[in-house]
Design a protein around this motif. Structure first.
Motif, PDB file in Angstrom:
ATOM      1  N   PHE A 534       0.809  -1.217   0.000  1.00 32.73           N
ATOM      2  CA  PHE A 534       0.000   0.000   0.000  1.00 32.73           C
ATOM      3  C   PHE A 534       0.845   1.271   0.000  1.00 32.73           C
ATOM      4  CE2 PHE A 534      -3.133  -3.021   1.834  1.00 32.73           C
ATOM      5  CZ  PHE A 534      -4.082  -2.911   0.833  1.00 32.73           C
ATOM      6  N   HIS A 535       2.148   1.123  -0.077  1.00 29.40           N
ATOM      7  CA  HIS A 535       3.018   2.292  -0.220  1.00 29.40           C
ATOM      8  C   HIS A 535       3.280   2.609  -1.700  1.00 29.40           C
ATOM      9  CE1 HIS A 535       4.089   2.805   4.035  1.00 29.40           C
ATOM     10  NE2 HIS A 535       4.002   1.486   4.105  1.00 29.40           N
ATOM     11  N   SER A 536       2.558   1.949  -2.589  1.00 30.66           N
ATOM     12  CA  SER A 536       2.731   2.147  -4.026  1.00 30.66           C
ATOM     13  C   SER A 536       1.795   3.244  -4.526  1.00 30.66           C
ATOM     14  CB  SER A 536       2.463   0.834  -4.768  1.00 30.66           C
ATOM     15  OG  SER A 536       3.243  -0.218  -4.223  1.00 30.66           O
ATOM     16  N   GLU A 537       1.980   3.645  -5.782  1.00 32.35           N
ATOM     17  CA  GLU A 537       1.155   4.705  -6.368  1.00 32.35           C
ATOM     18  C   GLU A 537      -0.008   4.141  -7.174  1.00 32.35           C
ATOM     19  OE1 GLU A 537       3.443   7.576  -8.458  1.00 32.35           O
ATOM     20  OE2 GLU A 537       4.696   8.071  -6.736  1.00 32.35           O
ATOM     21  N   GLU A 538       0.229   3.089  -7.941  1.00 30.78           N
ATOM     22  CA  GLU A 538      -0.844   2.427  -8.687  1.00 30.78           C
ATOM     23  C   GLU A 538      -0.798   0.949  -8.337  1.00 30.78           C
ATOM     24  OE1 GLU A 538      -1.179   3.274 -12.807  1.00 30.78           O
ATOM     25  OE2 GLU A 538      -0.569   5.365 -12.597  1.00 30.78           O
ATOM     26  N   ILE A 539      -1.917   0.429  -7.797  1.00 29.59           N
ATOM     27  CA  ILE A 539      -1.962  -0.925  -7.263  1.00 29.59           C
ATOM     28  C   ILE A 539      -3.106  -1.679  -7.922  1.00 29.59           C
ATOM     29  CG2 ILE A 539      -2.131  -2.322  -5.160  1.00 29.59           C
ATOM     30  CD1 ILE A 539      -1.452   0.319  -3.616  1.00 29.59           C
ATOM     31  N   ASP A 540      -2.798  -2.798  -8.570  1.00 28.08           N
ATOM     32  CA  ASP A 540      -3.836  -3.650  -9.155  1.00 28.08           C
ATOM     33  C   ASP A 540      -3.577  -5.082  -8.694  1.00 28.08           C
ATOM     34  OD1 ASP A 540      -5.740  -4.991 -10.601  1.00 28.08           O
ATOM     35  OD2 ASP A 540      -5.299  -4.005 -12.497  1.00 28.08           O
ATOM     36  N   LEU A 541      -4.388  -5.531  -7.741  1.00 25.20           N
ATOM     37  CA  LEU A 541      -4.295  -6.896  -7.209  1.00 25.20           C
ATOM     38  C   LEU A 541      -5.569  -7.676  -7.525  1.00 25.20           C
ATOM     39  CD1 LEU A 541      -2.811  -6.068  -3.671  1.00 25.20           C
ATOM     40  CD2 LEU A 541      -1.583  -6.491  -5.802  1.00 25.20           C
ATOM     41  N   SER A 542      -6.309  -7.240  -8.515  1.00 23.85           N
ATOM     42  CA  SER A 542      -7.605  -7.838  -8.827  1.00 23.85           C
ATOM     43  C   SER A 542      -7.461  -9.252  -9.377  1.00 23.85           C
ATOM     44  CB  SER A 542      -8.348  -6.961  -9.844  1.00 23.85           C
ATOM     45  OG  SER A 542      -7.616  -6.881 -11.052  1.00 23.85           O
ATOM     46  N   LYS A 543      -8.580  -9.984  -9.332  1.00 20.16           N
ATOM     47  CA  LYS A 543      -8.672 -11.344  -9.885  1.00 20.16           C
ATOM     48  C   LYS A 543      -7.638 -12.269  -9.267  1.00 20.16           C
ATOM     49  CE  LYS A 543     -11.648  -9.747 -12.980  1.00 20.16           C
ATOM     50  NZ  LYS A 543     -11.536  -8.310 -12.730  1.00 20.16           N
ATOM     51  N   ASN A 544      -7.608 -12.282  -7.933  1.00 22.77           N
ATOM     52  CA  ASN A 544      -6.757 -13.193  -7.186  1.00 22.77           C
ATOM     53  C   ASN A 544      -7.571 -13.843  -6.087  1.00 22.77           C
ATOM     54  OD1 ASN A 544      -3.676 -13.235  -7.899  1.00 22.77           O
ATOM     55  ND2 ASN A 544      -4.281 -11.094  -8.170  1.00 22.77           N
ATOM     56  N   MET A 545      -6.905 -14.337  -5.042  1.00 23.27           N
ATOM     57  CA  MET A 545      -7.588 -14.990  -3.920  1.00 23.27           C
ATOM     58  C   MET A 545      -7.144 -14.376  -2.592  1.00 23.27           C
ATOM     59  SD  MET A 545      -7.282 -18.917  -5.292  1.00 23.27           S
ATOM     60  CE  MET A 545      -8.254 -19.587  -3.934  1.00 23.27           C
ATOM     61  N   PHE A 546      -6.825 -13.076  -2.606  1.00 27.54           N
ATOM     62  CA  PHE A 546      -6.444 -12.399  -1.373  1.00 27.54           C
ATOM     63  C   PHE A 546      -7.612 -12.438  -0.384  1.00 27.54           C
ATOM     64  CE2 PHE A 546      -3.409 -10.293  -4.270  1.00 27.54           C
ATOM     65  CZ  PHE A 546      -2.237 -10.518  -3.550  1.00 27.54           C
ATOM     66  N   SER A 547      -7.287 -12.562   0.894  1.00 27.14           N
ATOM     67  CA  SER A 547      -8.320 -12.638   1.922  1.00 27.14           C
ATOM     68  C   SER A 547      -7.951 -11.730   3.087  1.00 27.14           C
ATOM     69  CB  SER A 547      -8.475 -14.089   2.404  1.00 27.14           C
ATOM     70  OG  SER A 547      -7.237 -14.572   2.925  1.00 27.14           O
ATOM     71  N   SER A 549      -8.835  -8.530   5.957  1.00 23.97           N
ATOM     72  CA  SER A 549      -9.319  -7.158   5.894  1.00 23.97           C
ATOM     73  C   SER A 549      -8.260  -6.260   5.254  1.00 23.97           C
ATOM     74  CB  SER A 549      -9.646  -6.650   7.298  1.00 23.97           C
ATOM     75  OG  SER A 549      -8.446  -6.374   8.011  1.00 23.97           O
ATOM     76  N   ILE A 550      -8.630  -4.996   5.073  1.00 22.72           N
ATOM     77  CA  ILE A 550      -7.667  -4.018   4.535  1.00 22.72           C
ATOM     78  C   ILE A 550      -7.501  -2.862   5.520  1.00 22.72           C
ATOM     79  CG2 ILE A 550      -8.075  -4.614   2.122  1.00 22.72           C
ATOM     80  CD1 ILE A 550      -9.872  -2.149   1.910  1.00 22.72           C
ATOM     81  N   PHE A 551      -7.649  -3.166   6.824  1.00 19.22           N
ATOM     82  CA  PHE A 551      -7.559  -2.111   7.822  1.00 19.22           C
ATOM     83  C   PHE A 551      -6.154  -1.529   7.949  1.00 19.22           C
ATOM     84  CE2 PHE A 551     -11.822  -2.715   9.277  1.00 19.22           C
ATOM     85  CZ  PHE A 551     -12.121  -1.537   9.935  1.00 19.22           C
ATOM     86  N   HIS A 552      -5.133  -2.256   7.473  1.00 22.47           N
ATOM     87  CA  HIS A 552      -3.791  -1.686   7.555  1.00 22.47           C
ATOM     88  C   HIS A 552      -3.591  -0.539   6.568  1.00 22.47           C
ATOM     89  CE1 HIS A 552      -3.983  -5.557   5.460  1.00 22.47           C
ATOM     90  NE2 HIS A 552      -3.155  -5.074   4.556  1.00 22.47           N
ATOM     91  N   LEU A 553      -4.639  -0.231   5.758  1.00 21.76           N
ATOM     92  CA  LEU A 553      -4.597   1.023   4.994  1.00 21.76           C
ATOM     93  C   LEU A 553      -4.420   2.220   5.926  1.00 21.76           C
ATOM     94  CD1 LEU A 553      -7.344   0.885   2.202  1.00 21.76           C
ATOM     95  CD2 LEU A 553      -4.971   1.536   1.897  1.00 21.76           C
TER      96      LEU A 553
END
Length: 778
Positions: A534-547, A549-553
């Motif tokens: 999440f320290h990146s500028e453009e992030i595309d992690l779509s169409k995977n199996m990540f599980s 939460s995203i609270f570390h945003l």
């Protein structure tokens, strides 16, 4: 008597010294007064500025704000305070060591919003004036600049001036360098610049010269000219006359830049080979040159660099160009080989991308092999050039978008000790067969192997590239776990999308920096998303199996520059964090098709740069937050497939999808009248949503898609739809319509898809609309 004579002589000497001191004091006082005027002139100039690098908001009047801008901005060293009285120490100001007069004003790239104060006329000792990349509000170039008779250097490049170039600039007879590029200027009368006979460097890029057919004749009036830049001036072919060649005084011209004009081969090549024998650099990019490349370039004995890209040149490369150092002929229609009877032993850069070459050989490149840059991308090559492995000095090799059918082995690459950039992408029949323990002799900066057969295993040799900044191995047939060592590399741009990569990404808590761009979409990567991504500028992690939460945003420092965040089509769950104000630069946010739940957080409304928001296919409840009204740039909102119960007025939308929710509202004219820019509207599959619109209501928008199926639209057919002249898709099934289909519907010429099924339509006029669905009606 002798004593008296001595006394008289001594007195005479003293009087002479006293007189001399008085004169010196007088001159010094005058100089002091002159320098003081220059200091006050600069302060007046500052007063008329708005320093955009200063702070952006203060309490007080506008004058107070401007003063504060300047005080805290790049001109903070300018002032009347006791510790700032020495103007020669101000930023951007230089003075003569002997007299103290201001001789140089250099405010380049300071983003000043300004007007040029006439008080600057007092700076009569100026020999250097650089106001490049500021903003003068579209004003004309002030005529008083012509009074700086000592000026040798003047650049106003990219400073938002407009109008005609003033004739008063012709008074600057000592000027060596003049740059008026990239403003909104035109030259109506070249004759008034005739006296600039000292010019050696002239840049008029972007100045409108569309009707100046005598422009070449005017250029020959500058006998000391060494560099001429006329990029994007809409230059026509010059009217040629005999005296242009016989009286040409451009004997010193060495660099000629004429890209992005309207020059043709028949005219251009005729005068170019006669105008100057000293040319070293020629750039004719993006003109209207066609036909073969003339042999006459070889007559320019000193020519080293030739750029002819983006024209319509055909054939091959003439042997007369064998002495060149750089040759760029990309984006033409070349289909011939390099001549096999000539040795191009001086070439260090050869750029032939985007032509029609179906073969290339390296024999003609000669010995010793000095070629460092070779670009053969976007041609029709089926084989790697024979002998390419001998080009041991290559720094960059580009052969993307060809028809290569080879197998890359270690023998092809083991001689490239100096290689830094390698691009073999978009060669779908190119295969790599490298041993797992091979260590290359090179250290790459960029590696692009997209759409090649690189897999199935992740190439181990890539981890040996300690200087790698750009890696693109998308669509490469990799079906392997990603090695953990990859995440310790210094890569800035990483694209491994559209493979079958599996496994988890380690949580490297010590890694404080991410990527400019990371794309891991369309893989099978599982586990939680590590915070360092999440320290990146453009992030595309779509169409995977990540599980998870995203609270570390919320651990991201406030002001972090994430522009794009796409986490769609994963297995992420839980409520969304309420700390979106930390990434206020976000433009695209896509969280669709996950397992998120709860209410949509209010802080999404702090994303004032947001243009695209996708939250489809989750379990969000409640209403859309009213704070989204603050997102004035929002154009696309897709929250379909949730459990939302309320809608919100968001007037700037182009696309709105709230389908498959639990909306219970009544849609009236007051709601839809907010959407002046709407093109796509999908409110379907909301069985408790009712439409109550007057029959004579005219919407402010012109839709292309309208989906209202499974809503309460009827009983009457919506008359307002006939105002939608651009409508292509219309779906109103299961909508409770018990009316006849109006004849105007069949006259909507743009309509391609129509679904009116499962209503109680009483009368149907059979017209030819192939895709109409009218079943289950009366």
């Amino acid at each position: 008597m002798m004593e008296i004579n001595r006394f008289i002589k001594l007195l005479s000497v003293l009087m002479f010294v006293l007189s001399l001191c008085m004169k010196l004091n007088s001159v010094s006082a005058a100089e002091v007064r002159s320098v003081e005027r220059e200091r006050l002139s600069l302060l007046k100039f500052k007063h008329d500025l708005v320093d955009a690098n200063g702070l952006l908001s203060y309490w007080g009047s506008e004058e107070d704000k401007i003063a504060q801008f300047n005080a805290d901005g790049v001109l903070s060293s300018w002032g009347s305070e006791e510790d700032k009285k020495e103007c020669c120490k101000w930023e951007g100001v230089s003075c003569s060591n002997g007299t103290g007069h201001v001789t140089s004003l250099n405010l380049v790239f300071h983003s000043l919003k300004a007007k040029l104060s006439p008080s600057l006329v007092d700076l009569q000792h100026l020999n250097y004036l650089n106001l490049r990349a500021n903003d003068f509000g579209g004003s004309e170039i002030p005529r008083f600049i012509g009074s700086f008779k000592n000026l040798r250097y003047l650049t106003l490049m990219g400073s938002n001036f407009s109008g005609e170039v003033p004739c008063e600039l012709g008074n600057l007879t000592n000027l060596n360098t003049l740059d008026l590029s990239y403003n909104n200027l035109r030259i109506k009368n070249f004759d008034c610049l005739y006296h600039l006979s000292s010019l050696s460097h002239l840049e008029l890029n972007g100045v409108n010269l569309i009707n100046q057919t005598s422009w070449l004749h005017h250029m020959t009036r500058f006998p000391l000219l060494e560099e001429l830049h006329l990029i994007g001036c809409q230059l026509p072919n010059p009217v040629l006359s005999f005296d242009i060649f016989t009286n040409s005084s451009l004997s010193k011209l060495s660099s000629l830049f004429l890209p992005n004009n309207y020059l043709t081969s028949s005219s251009t090549f005729r005068w170019m080979f006669n105008i100057s024998a000293s040319l070293k650099f020629i750039d004719l990019t993006n003109n209207q040159l066609e036909g073969p490349i003339p042999d006459s370039f070889g007559e320019l004995f000193f020519l080293e660099d030739l750029v002819l890209s983006y024209n319509k040149l055909r054939g091959g490369i003439p042997s007369s160009l064998h002495n060149l150092h750089t040759l760029e002929i990309s984006s033409n229609e070349l289909n011939g080989l390099l001549p096999d009877n000539t040795t191009f032993s001086s070439l260090s850069g050869l750029y032939l991308g985007n032509n029609k070459l179906n073969a290339f050989h390296t024999q003609c490149l000669g010995q010793p092999l000095v070629l460092r840059h070779l670009d053969l991308s976007n041609n029709q090559l089926k084989r790697l050039p024979e002998g390419i492995e001998k080009l041991s000095n290559l720094s960059s090799l580009g052969m993307s978008s060809n028809l290569l059918e080879d197998t890359i082995t270690e023998s092809h690459l083991s001689n490239f000790a100096n290689l830094e950039d390698l691009d073999l992408s978009w060669n779908s029949d190119l295969t790599f067969n490298l041993s797992s323990d091979w260590i290359p002799p090179f250290q790459l900066n960029s590696l692009t192997l997209s759409h090649c057969h690189l897999g199935p295993h992740f190439p181990n040799w890539i981890q040996t590239q300690n200087t790698l900044r750009w890696l693109d191995s998308s669509f490469a047939g990799i079906s392997d776990a990603m090695p953990n060592g990859l995440w310790n590399m210094s890569i800035d741009q990483l694209d491994l999308s559209h493979n079958n990569i599996r496994g988890k990404i380690p949580n490297l808590s010590s890694k404080s920096t991410g990527y400019f761009n990371i794309d891991l979409s369309y893989n099978n990567i599982s586990g939680p998303i590590p915070s360092f991504l999440f320290h990146s500028e453009e992030i595309d992690l779509s169409k995977n199996m990540f599980s998870g939460s995203i609270f570390h945003l919320c651990t991201i420092p406030k002001g972090s520059m994430i522009y794009k965040l796409d986490l769609s089509d994963n297995q992420l769950a839980g409520e969304l964090p309420n700390c979106w104000m930390n990434i206020s630069g976000l433009i695209v946010l896509d969280l669709a098709n996950n397992k998120f739940s709860g209410k949509i957080p209010l802080t999404l409304g702090t994303l004032d740069r947001l243009k695209v928001l996708h939250l489809r296919g989750n379990n969000f409840i409640g209403e859309l937050p009213s704070t989204l009204r603050n997102c004035n740039g929002l154009r696309t909102l897709d929250v379909g497939g949730n459990k939302l119960t309320g809608i919100e007025k968001l007037p700037n939308l182009n696309d709105l999808d709230m389908s498959s929710n639990l909306l219970e509202d009544t849609i009236t004219e007051s709601y839809l009248s907010n959407f002046a820019n709407l093109e796509y509207l999908d409110l379907s599959l909301n069985s408790d949503l009712t439409f109550n619109l007057r029959s004579d209501w005219i919407p402010p928008f012109q839709l292309r898609l309208l989906l209202l199926s499974n809503c309460h639209v009827g009983p009457h057919f919506p008359n307002w739809i006939q105002t939608q002249k651009t409508l292509v898709f219309l779906y109103i099934s299961f909508a409770g319509i018990s009316d006849a289909i109006p004849n105007w519907l069949w006259n909507m010429s743009s309509l391609s898809w129509l679904d009116l099924s499962h209503n109680n339509i009483t009368e149907i006029s059979r017209h030819s609309l192939d895709s109409a669905m009218l079943d289950a009606n009366k």
